[in-house]
Design a protein around this motif. Structure first.
Motif, short mmCIF file in Angstrom:
data_model
loop_
_atom_site.label_atom_id
_atom_site.label_comp_id
_atom_site.label_asym_id
_atom_site.label_seq_id
_atom_site.Cartn_x
_atom_site.Cartn_y
_atom_site.Cartn_z
N ARG A 269 -87.88 7.73 23.26
CA ARG A 269 -86.61 8.21 23.58
C ARG A 269 -85.91 7.06 24.25
O ARG A 269 -84.66 7.36 24.53
CB ARG A 269 -86.65 9.41 24.59
CG ARG A 269 -87.27 9.02 26.05
CD ARG A 269 -87.28 10.35 27.02
NE ARG A 269 -86.31 11.34 26.72
CZ ARG A 269 -85.02 11.27 27.35
NH1 ARG A 269 -84.83 9.98 27.76
NH2 ARG A 269 -84.12 12.13 27.16
N ASP A 270 -86.28 6.12 24.64
CA ASP A 270 -85.47 4.96 25.09
C ASP A 270 -84.84 4.34 24.07
O ASP A 270 -85.26 2.87 23.91
CB ASP A 270 -86.40 4.23 25.96
CG ASP A 270 -85.65 3.24 26.93
OD1 ASP A 270 -84.48 3.02 27.01
OD2 ASP A 270 -86.42 2.14 27.69
N VAL A 271 -83.96 4.73 23.17
CA VAL A 271 -83.17 4.39 22.02
C VAL A 271 -82.78 2.65 21.94
O VAL A 271 -82.90 2.52 20.87
CB VAL A 271 -82.56 5.44 21.53
CG1 VAL A 271 -83.22 6.85 21.28
CG2 VAL A 271 -81.18 5.50 22.50
N GLY A 272 -82.53 2.43 23.08
CA GLY A 272 -82.01 1.08 23.16
C GLY A 272 -82.75 0.15 23.40
O GLY A 272 -82.55 -1.28 23.54
N GLU A 273 -84.04 0.39 23.57
CA GLU A 273 -84.96 -0.56 24.24
C GLU A 273 -86.40 -0.76 23.09
O GLU A 273 -87.37 -1.02 23.51
CB GLU A 273 -85.52 -0.22 25.49
CG GLU A 273 -84.55 -0.61 26.60
CD GLU A 273 -84.27 -2.16 26.99
OE1 GLU A 273 -84.92 -3.02 26.69
OE2 GLU A 273 -82.92 -2.32 26.86
N ILE A 274 -86.21 -0.09 21.95
CA ILE A 274 -87.37 -0.24 20.86
C ILE A 274 -87.61 -1.35 20.70
O ILE A 274 -89.00 -1.51 20.38
CB ILE A 274 -86.83 0.77 19.54
CG1 ILE A 274 -85.87 0.00 18.77
CG2 ILE A 274 -86.49 2.07 20.02
CD1 ILE A 274 -85.42 0.55 17.56
#
Length: 130
Positions: A22-27
């Protein structure tokens, strides 16, 4: 239209995995390092740079905490249509199953995209079990 469905079991709790998904900017740091080398957010869109150099814009369609399901739509490259989802399903307290589904056009892109999904799932398993 081609439809791809791949699953993998991961030795980690669903809560831990979902927190990373869910941490879409830190994949590129938390979920699939190496497979994705850079990721940045532009509003509701994330710009993803893959390890092979390909850059894709992904519109985040839904981030459903209750279902532990992320849905997105990609644009760019040779694809005329692409939507996908990744869902985290608890199997027990320490094991989960990840289900990645992608629908795309043209149909000829199914094999290369399926290969990328398989590589992405292996990168997730390696990172999340570390």
């Amino acid at each position: 239209m081609a439809s791809i469905r791949q699953e993998i079991q991961v030795a980690a709790s669903a809560e831990k995995i979902w927190d990373a998904v869910r941490d879409v900017g830190e994949i590129h740091h938390r979920l699939v390092p190496g497979f994705v080398t850079d990721c940045r957010l532009e509003g509701e869109t994330r710009v993803v740079t893959f390890g092979n150099g390909m850059v894709v814009r992904e519109l985040i369609v839904d981030c459903d905490d209750a279902a532990r399901r992320l849905a997105w739509s990609a644009s760019g490259g040779r694809l005329t249509h692409h939507n996908a989802s990744l869902q985290v399903i608890a199997e027990d307290a320490t094991h989960s199953r990840l289900v990645w589904i992608a629908d795309l056009m043209p149909h000829e892109m199914a094999e290369p995209i399926a290969g990328m999904i398989a590589a992405g799932m292996q990168a997730m398993k390696q990172k999340l079990e570390a």
